[in-house]
Design a protein around this motif. Structure first.
Motif, PDB file in Angstrom:
ATOM      1  N   ASP A   1       0.860  -1.183   0.000  1.00 45.07           N
ATOM      2  CA  ASP A   1       0.000   0.000   0.000  1.00 45.07           C
ATOM      3  C   ASP A   1       0.894   1.230   0.000  1.00 45.07           C
TER       4      ASP A   1
ATOM      5  N   ARG B   1      -0.348   4.213  -1.258  1.00 43.29           N
ATOM      6  CA  ARG B   1      -1.224   5.369  -1.410  1.00 43.29           C
ATOM      7  C   ARG B   1      -1.924   5.787  -0.126  1.00 43.29           C
TER       8      ARG B   1
ATOM      9  N   GLU C   1      -6.249   4.021  -0.178  1.00 37.61           N
ATOM     10  CA  GLU C   1      -7.145   3.930  -1.337  1.00 37.61           C
ATOM     11  C   GLU C   1      -7.693   2.519  -1.476  1.00 37.61           C
ATOM     12  N   GLY C   2      -6.914   1.561  -1.114  1.00 37.45           N
ATOM     13  CA  GLY C   2      -7.348   0.170  -1.082  1.00 37.45           C
ATOM     14  C   GLY C   2      -7.152  -0.318   0.333  1.00 37.45           C
TER      15      GLY C   2
ATOM     16  N   VAL D   1     -10.131  -5.186  -6.134  1.00 35.96           N
ATOM     17  CA  VAL D   1      -9.590  -4.340  -7.195  1.00 35.96           C
ATOM     18  C   VAL D   1      -8.133  -4.059  -6.844  1.00 35.96           C
TER      19      VAL D   1
ATOM     20  N   ARG E   1      -5.521  -1.797  -6.386  1.00 37.13           N
ATOM     21  CA  ARG E   1      -5.209  -0.377  -6.221  1.00 37.13           C
ATOM     22  C   ARG E   1      -3.774  -0.201  -5.730  1.00 37.13           C
ATOM     23  N   ASP E   2      -3.225  -1.284  -5.225  1.00 31.44           N
ATOM     24  CA  ASP E   2      -1.887  -1.292  -4.669  1.00 31.44           C
ATOM     25  C   ASP E   2      -1.005  -2.167  -5.556  1.00 31.44           C
TER      26      ASP E   2
ATOM     27  N   PRO F   1      -1.030  -1.631 -10.094  1.00 34.93           N
ATOM     28  CA  PRO F   1      -2.392  -1.101 -10.215  1.00 34.93           C
ATOM     29  C   PRO F   1      -2.659  -0.607 -11.638  1.00 34.93           C
TER      30      PRO F   1
ATOM     31  N   ARG G   1      -3.758   2.239 -12.623  1.00 39.50           N
ATOM     32  CA  ARG G   1      -3.171   3.561 -12.877  1.00 39.50           C
ATOM     33  C   ARG G   1      -1.883   3.672 -12.070  1.00 39.50           C
TER      34      ARG G   1
END
Length: 154
Positions: A90, A92, A95-96, A114, A116-117, A150, A152
């Motif tokens: 992680d 961010r 976010e996840g 999903v 996200r990481d 991820p 993005r």
């Protein structure tokens, strides 16, 4: 430092921590100090079925610092006799939810989170994730682990 269930820091000598990790009997959350004012939280979860999942919370670090920590943990994970099924990273800050991965990684749960990481996984989970999200790129990193970044960029 090892963090207890209430989040309090418990000083532990590296030899003691290494011994606990080597016993593979429980989950441990650790706090590593990158510098005097920058810390990293690292969770190691062991499953009695003979596998493990590691989670890193690297938000607050620079990209270079996060790369350094991730590289060190992945190198250690690929050298363990007990297979690491996943390393969840992680970067961010929320976010996840890295805990969303426990069911699918440790117990082959049906619901795929999903990405996200940054997620490093081994088969058969790699195949399941790529099949459910064909837009993902994958990169083999060795010892059976594949990096799935991820959708993005971080």
């Amino acid at each position: 430092m090892v963090l207890d269930v209430e989040g309090d820091q418990l000083l532990m000598r590296p030899e003691e921590l290494g011994h606990l990790l080597g016993l593979r009997i429980s989950s441990i959350t650790m706090e590593w100090w990158f510098s005097a004012d920058i810390d990293v939280v690292h969770s190691y979860s062991y499953d009695p079925l003979g596998c493990e999942i590691q989670t890193l919370w690297l938000d607050g670090l620079t990209r270079d610092q996060a790369d350094t920590v991730e590289t060190a943990v992945v190198a250690a994970a690929t050298g363990l006799p007990t297979p690491t099924r996943a390393v969840i990273v992680d970067r961010r800050g929320g976010e996840g939810d890295p805990d969303d991965w426990d069911s699918v990684v440790l117990y082959e749960g049906e619901r795929l989170p999903v990405i996200r990481d940054r997620v490093l996984v081994r088969e058969p989970l790699t195949h399941r994730l790529l099949r459910s999200s064909p837009e993902l790129k994958s990169e083999e990193i060795g010892a059976g682990l594949t990096l799935l970044p991820p959708a993005r960029p971080l």
